[in-house]
Design an enzyme around this catalytic site. Structure first.
Site, PDB file in Angstrom:
ATOM      1  N   THR A 134     -16.214 -67.642 -10.710  1.00 50.70           N
ATOM      2  CA  THR A 134     -16.617 -66.378 -11.315  1.00 50.70           C
ATOM      3  C   THR A 134     -17.943 -65.928 -10.729  1.00 50.70           C
ATOM      4  O   THR A 134     -18.698 -66.718 -10.151  1.00 50.70           O
ATOM      5  CB  THR A 134     -16.813 -66.508 -12.838  1.00 50.70           C
ATOM      6  OG1 THR A 134     -17.953 -67.340 -13.106  1.00 50.70           O
ATOM      7  CG2 THR A 134     -15.581 -67.064 -13.518  1.00 50.70           C
ATOM      8  N   ASP A 135     -18.243 -64.664 -10.914  1.00 52.55           N
ATOM      9  CA  ASP A 135     -19.600 -64.188 -10.685  1.00 52.55           C
ATOM     10  C   ASP A 135     -20.464 -64.710 -11.831  1.00 52.55           C
ATOM     11  O   ASP A 135     -19.951 -65.213 -12.833  1.00 52.55           O
ATOM     12  CB  ASP A 135     -19.617 -62.662 -10.618  1.00 52.55           C
ATOM     13  CG  ASP A 135     -20.763 -62.128  -9.767  1.00 52.55           C
ATOM     14  OD1 ASP A 135     -21.780 -62.844  -9.610  1.00 52.55           O
ATOM     15  OD2 ASP A 135     -20.650 -61.000  -9.261  1.00 52.55           O
ATOM     16  N   TRP A 136     -21.779 -64.581 -11.693  1.00 56.19           N
ATOM     17  CA  TRP A 136     -22.696 -65.186 -12.658  1.00 56.19           C
ATOM     18  C   TRP A 136     -22.597 -64.508 -14.025  1.00 56.19           C
ATOM     19  O   TRP A 136     -22.753 -63.292 -14.135  1.00 56.19           O
ATOM     20  CB  TRP A 136     -24.127 -65.120 -12.112  1.00 56.19           C
ATOM     21  CG  TRP A 136     -24.553 -66.352 -11.389  1.00 56.19           C
ATOM     22  CD1 TRP A 136     -25.659 -67.108 -11.638  1.00 56.19           C
ATOM     23  CD2 TRP A 136     -23.871 -66.991 -10.292  1.00 56.19           C
ATOM     24  NE1 TRP A 136     -25.701 -68.183 -10.775  1.00 56.19           N
ATOM     25  CE2 TRP A 136     -24.626 -68.137  -9.940  1.00 56.19           C
ATOM     26  CE3 TRP A 136     -22.708 -66.739  -9.577  1.00 56.19           C
ATOM     27  CZ2 TRP A 136     -24.258 -69.010  -8.921  1.00 56.19           C
ATOM     28  CZ3 TRP A 136     -22.321 -67.598  -8.556  1.00 56.19           C
ATOM     29  CH2 TRP A 136     -23.093 -68.709  -8.243  1.00 56.19           C
TER      30      TRP A 136
END
Length: 207
Positions: A134-136
């Site tokens: 995932t992105d942050w």
């Protein structure tokens, strides 16, 4: 030289607006040119032993405004011909080792929670065998679900937190995610670590 094993680039979203907040990271408004340039960069970086890249943001991340809530509603044809094409090239031609999902929804489903994107398209159709991350902070806090993300084929929740862990455990108890899903995700992450420069640096030397 900085000790980085996975570079969080290239970004291959389609350049839609010259005023866009991430436009400087993207390659082109042309999906074919985007794919060719990013594939060449990927092959170059990954020619170094133990180093990989994470192509991003998968997919349809074309707005920074309300990026955690927006839904990119797009037809199958436009998705295939424009928004997925650069990613497909980096997977098939570049041999990318990691893919980062985006914050936004795609046709109403958060990208990390989309089994159609993370598994059916990415792995089953394109043959990707690396790590999906995932992105942050893309999950939790009213956004996508960490448990549903792993069930969909998103192996790694970044940057990770106690809340993510609790969501995953609740998901296991509720049947949202099966133990075999967790084992699959863990296996993909472990293989990536074993192939990384970090593992090569810290692995015990042979006697």
């Amino acid at each position: 030289s900085f000790g980085v094993s996975v570079w969080l680039a290239p970004a291959v979203n389609i350049l839609r607006n010259p005023l866009g907040g991430r436009t400087f990271e993207y390659y082109s408004e042309d999906p074919v040119l985007t794919g060719k340039l990013a594939s060449a960069l990927t092959r170059g970086v990954q020619s170094r032993p133990g180093v990989g890249v994470s192509v991003k943001h998968f997919c349809c991340n074309n707005s920074e405004d309300n990026r955690n809530g927006i839904s990119a509603n797009v037809s199958e044809r436009a998705l295939r011909e424009i928004y997925l094409r650069g990613f497909e090239a980096v997977v098939r031609e570049g041999g990318v080792k990691a893919v980062m999902t985006s914050y936004n929804r795609v046709n109403g489903v958060y990208a990390p929670n989309s089994h159609d994107l993370c598994t059916k398209v990415l792995r089953c159709e394109w043959g990707f065998d690396g790590v999906v991350m995932t992105d942050w902070d893309a999950t939790g806090m009213g956004r996508g679900s960490s448990a549903a993300a792993m069930a969909a084929g998103n192996d790694l929740i970044m940057p990770g937190s106690g809340a993510c862990k609790r969501d995953i455990l609740r998901g296991v108890r509720a049947g949202v995610i099966a133990e075999q899903d967790l084992r699959r995700c863990c296996g993909n992450v472990i293989r990536a670590i074993l192939d990384s420069a970090i593992q090569r640096e810290y692995a015990p030397s042979s006697p």
